[in-house]
Design a protein around this motif. Structure first.
Motif: not given
Length: 93
Positions: A14-26, A59-66
């Protein structure tokens, strides 16, 4: 709309198809999807903090949101991430 657990692969696609600049998370701790009419309309990928100074185990972090642009999608996903983090024992997100 409702929140649903999803795999990292589903979230990354989903990130690959909808986010303008982020690559997929590892990697991730967990991923959730926002569903509407059995379709994923948004995703959040949560992992360890990027900053080593914040990587304290509580602590947790939202690394990608799309999203696909659906109204209130980001707010719903951020809220769900915060609730899941609290339920899992994280003190900060």
């Amino acid at each position: 709309m409702h929140i649903h657990p999803i795999t990292l692969k589903q979230a990354n696609d989903f990130v690959l198809n909808h986010h303008r600049h982020h690559k997929p998370a590892v990697g991730h701790k967990w991923s959730i999807g926002l569903m509407h009419d059995a379709q994923i309309v948004g995703v959040a990928i949560v992992g360890r903090p990027v900053s080593r100074h914040s990587d304290d185990g509580i602590t947790a972090e939202v690394t990608r949101l799309a999203t696909n642009g659906i109204a209130k999608g980001c707010s719903m996903l951020y809220g769900a991430c915060a609730r899941v983090a609290r339920a899992m024992g994280y003190c900060k997100i």
